[in-house]
Design a protein around this motif. Sequence first.
Motif, PDB file in Angstrom:
ATOM      1  N   LEU A   1       0.843  -1.185   0.000  1.00  0.00           N
ATOM      2  CA  LEU A   1       0.000   0.000   0.000  1.00  0.00           C
ATOM      3  C   LEU A   1       0.886   1.245   0.000  1.00  0.00           C
ATOM      4  N   ILE A   2       0.638   2.142  -0.953  1.00  0.00           N
ATOM      5  CA  ILE A   2       1.511   3.305  -1.161  1.00  0.00           C
ATOM      6  C   ILE A   2       0.742   4.591  -0.892  1.00  0.00           C
ATOM      7  N   PRO A   3       1.023   5.270   0.236  1.00  0.00           N
ATOM      8  CA  PRO A   3       0.357   6.534   0.560  1.00  0.00           C
ATOM      9  C   PRO A   3       0.991   7.710  -0.198  1.00  0.00           C
ATOM     10  N   PRO A   4       0.387   8.897  -0.117  1.00  0.00           N
ATOM     11  CA  PRO A   4       0.900  10.047  -0.864  1.00  0.00           C
ATOM     12  C   PRO A   4       2.277  10.493  -0.384  1.00  0.00           C
ATOM     13  N   LYS A   5       2.966  11.224  -1.263  1.00  0.00           N
ATOM     14  CA  LYS A   5       4.256  11.807  -0.905  1.00  0.00           C
ATOM     15  C   LYS A   5       4.053  12.961   0.071  1.00  0.00           C
ATOM     16  N   LYS A   6       4.973  13.089   1.006  1.00  0.00           N
ATOM     17  CA  LYS A   6       4.931  14.181   1.967  1.00  0.00           C
ATOM     18  C   LYS A   6       5.066  15.511   1.235  1.00  0.00           C
ATOM     19  N   GLY A   7       4.182  16.437   1.550  1.00  0.00           N
ATOM     20  CA  GLY A   7       4.223  17.756   0.932  1.00  0.00           C
ATOM     21  C   GLY A   7       3.445  17.877  -0.359  1.00  0.00           C
ATOM     22  N   SER A   8       2.910  16.758  -0.865  1.00  0.00           N
ATOM     23  CA  SER A   8       2.141  16.797  -2.109  1.00  0.00           C
ATOM     24  C   SER A   8       0.707  17.227  -1.822  1.00  0.00           C
ATOM     25  N   LYS A   9      -0.038  17.546  -2.888  1.00  0.00           N
ATOM     26  CA  LYS A   9      -1.441  17.925  -2.743  1.00  0.00           C
ATOM     27  C   LYS A   9      -2.263  16.774  -2.185  1.00  0.00           C
ATOM     28  N   GLU A  10      -1.825  15.565  -2.482  1.00  0.00           N
ATOM     29  CA  GLU A  10      -2.576  14.393  -2.024  1.00  0.00           C
ATOM     30  C   GLU A  10      -2.309  14.042  -0.562  1.00  0.00           C
ATOM     31  N   MET A  11      -1.384  14.774   0.074  1.00  0.00           N
ATOM     32  CA  MET A  11      -1.004  14.437   1.446  1.00  0.00           C
ATOM     33  C   MET A  11      -2.203  14.457   2.399  1.00  0.00           C
ATOM     34  N   ALA A  12      -3.218  15.256   2.040  1.00  0.00           N
ATOM     35  CA  ALA A  12      -4.407  15.314   2.887  1.00  0.00           C
ATOM     36  C   ALA A  12      -5.089  13.958   2.999  1.00  0.00           C
ATOM     37  N   ALA A  13      -4.773  13.052   2.069  1.00  0.00           N
ATOM     38  CA  ALA A  13      -5.385  11.719   2.100  1.00  0.00           C
ATOM     39  C   ALA A  13      -4.553  10.720   2.904  1.00  0.00           C
ATOM     40  N   SER A  14      -3.511  11.193   3.575  1.00  0.00           N
ATOM     41  CA  SER A  14      -2.643  10.277   4.325  1.00  0.00           C
ATOM     42  C   SER A  14      -3.411   9.481   5.363  1.00  0.00           C
ATOM     43  N   PHE A  15      -4.358  10.148   6.030  1.00  0.00           N
ATOM     44  CA  PHE A  15      -5.120   9.442   7.063  1.00  0.00           C
ATOM     45  C   PHE A  15      -5.954   8.329   6.435  1.00  0.00           C
ATOM     46  N   VAL A  16      -6.422   8.548   5.195  1.00  0.00           N
ATOM     47  CA  VAL A  16      -7.198   7.534   4.503  1.00  0.00           C
ATOM     48  C   VAL A  16      -6.331   6.311   4.228  1.00  0.00           C
ATOM     49  N   ALA A  17      -5.056   6.548   3.904  1.00  0.00           N
ATOM     50  CA  ALA A  17      -4.130   5.451   3.629  1.00  0.00           C
ATOM     51  C   ALA A  17      -3.934   4.581   4.866  1.00  0.00           C
ATOM     52  N   GLU A  18      -3.670   5.221   6.001  1.00  0.00           N
ATOM     53  CA  GLU A  18      -3.449   4.452   7.224  1.00  0.00           C
ATOM     54  C   GLU A  18      -4.725   3.735   7.654  1.00  0.00           C
ATOM     55  N   GLU A  19      -5.853   4.411   7.460  1.00  0.00           N
ATOM     56  CA  GLU A  19      -7.130   3.779   7.807  1.00  0.00           C
ATOM     57  C   GLU A  19      -7.367   2.538   6.951  1.00  0.00           C
TER      58      GLU A  19
ATOM     59  N   ASP B   1       5.918   3.374   3.769  1.00  0.00           N
ATOM     60  CA  ASP B   1       5.843   4.654   4.487  1.00  0.00           C
ATOM     61  C   ASP B   1       7.011   5.579   4.169  1.00  0.00           C
ATOM     62  N   ARG B   2       7.745   5.310   3.114  1.00  0.00           N
ATOM     63  CA  ARG B   2       8.866   6.177   2.724  1.00  0.00           C
ATOM     64  C   ARG B   2       8.303   7.361   1.927  1.00  0.00           C
ATOM     65  N   VAL B   3       7.580   8.222   2.644  1.00  0.00           N
ATOM     66  CA  VAL B   3       6.814   9.285   1.986  1.00  0.00           C
ATOM     67  C   VAL B   3       7.692  10.420   1.464  1.00  0.00           C
ATOM     68  N   HIS B   4       8.999  10.337   1.676  1.00  0.00           N
ATOM     69  CA  HIS B   4       9.891  11.320   1.047  1.00  0.00           C
ATOM     70  C   HIS B   4      10.086  11.001  -0.435  1.00  0.00           C
ATOM     71  N   LEU B   5       9.694   9.786  -0.858  1.00  0.00           N
ATOM     72  CA  LEU B   5       9.793   9.388  -2.265  1.00  0.00           C
ATOM     73  C   LEU B   5       8.474   9.627  -2.976  1.00  0.00           C
ATOM     74  N   THR B   6       8.540   9.855  -4.272  1.00  0.00           N
ATOM     75  CA  THR B   6       7.321  10.036  -5.056  1.00  0.00           C
ATOM     76  C   THR B   6       6.541   8.731  -5.123  1.00  0.00           C
ATOM     77  N   ILE B   7       5.252   8.852  -5.416  1.00  0.00           N
ATOM     78  CA  ILE B   7       4.431   7.658  -5.617  1.00  0.00           C
ATOM     79  C   ILE B   7       4.992   6.828  -6.763  1.00  0.00           C
ATOM     80  N   GLY B   8       5.377   7.494  -7.864  1.00  0.00           N
ATOM     81  CA  GLY B   8       5.894   6.772  -9.028  1.00  0.00           C
ATOM     82  C   GLY B   8       7.127   5.952  -8.712  1.00  0.00           C
TER      83      GLY B   8
END
Length: 462
Positions: free
Chosen positions: A362-380, A399-406
């Motif tokens: 499971l790959i959550p959004p990158k830290k600082g990206s526009k999608e970061m607001a969905a981080s809680f959804v990822a953990e949930e 959880d290496r959110v310093h890397l891009t999703i790609g």
Amino acid sequence: MRTLLRSSLRHLAARRAHYSDASKVKRHLLSRIYQPGNRWMENSPEIQAKSNEPSSKSQRLLYKAGLIRPASPGCFHYLPHTVRSMEKLILVIDRAMQEVGGQKIDMPTLCSAALWRQSGRWDLVGTELLCLTDRHNREYCLGPTHEEAVTDLVGTEGGISYKQLPLLLYQITRKFRDEKRPCFGLLRGREFYMKDMYTFDINEEAAYQTYNNVCDAYSNIFSTLDLKHVKVQADTGNIGGKMSHEFHLPASIGEDRLLVCGTCDFAANVETLHPDEENCPSCRGQLTESKGIEIGHTFYLGTKYSHIFNAVCIDAENKPVVAEMGCYGIGVSRLLAASLEVLSTEEDLHWPNLIAPYQICLIPPKKGSKEMAASFVAEELYDDICTIPCMRNEAVLDDRVHLTIGKRVMEAHLLGYPYVIVIGKKALESPPMFEVQNHRTGEVQFLSKEGVLSFIQDVPVI
């Protein structure tokens, strides 16, 4: 966006409080797993210094993904992902062996030279044995196989009652062979994992039945892993006996030459046929040559070892009868590598789904990206996946959110997780939607949380 972010943070805090009890959800975090960087490539000085040998696709990909590392020629460190896969493979084999009556034992790695001399194999096997002498000048070899040890065990303990037959004893241990030319990584090493089984019966008819049962169990193992395999007649070699078969995965890198009939089910290793033989000895159909990687070998031994070590069965009339034996091997670490060899692409690992290290990444959004607001959804979502009993230890969170999703998706495909779930822009929609990628087929679908959880229920696991 700020309102959504504040709401997300409050929701995340609530979720973390809800899951603060570690007994409820065990998170497998990729950042915590020991996995050396893939900069340590096949052509690096470190590998060349330790292993100047021909390589294979499976070896190259396992190096690249940080899943094995060479220790010395033909010997390897198995790192956490690989150990998880090996343990699953062993479980598949255990179940199959126990279904046919196998009882698991564990015999010493140090095998007595005296026993091997008694059977005549000390000199016959010769330089392939890894030998040593202790401080008392007692000689041993590091066991490549255990016919002598198990037959001596059974012989020393007295006769086996006919009520206990057939007796099937097996182990899964490290084995050793002084390979002159180790190569292809785990496909041909000096130290490797093997499942070896030894069977005892009161007569030939019963022994042949046991032989066929175990051969069927082998075919079931390989079919369970969705591996196309072929069973061929084989030479008995230095193990000896009356009959032998090998199980192969057809592959161009295979070191065995096979002849397979296109008309009937006959197949053989070329070493068992006359050099000029072009037609099937069973139906006279045309034989086609291919190459294969040997993953299993079975032998009907007869009384070759049992008469030497006095391993007997006690019949219904309380009379001793020399036991009819069989032995059966599966190269466990070789099977793991061979499956990767035939299933993987040149760029990505593809495991037999049942034994993939994790079923889901499971790959959550990158830290600082526009999608970061969905981080809680990822953990949930991750926590909800882990509450499904069969998935409790089958999902890993990148959880290496310093890397891009790609970047993380690319590494997830290299590692061969069967399913990759990406929390991207659509996770900000109402309801949130998640991108589910099937690594094997390349299929991509967008599912709600309920859809993801329903989909996961059907993922096959051990």
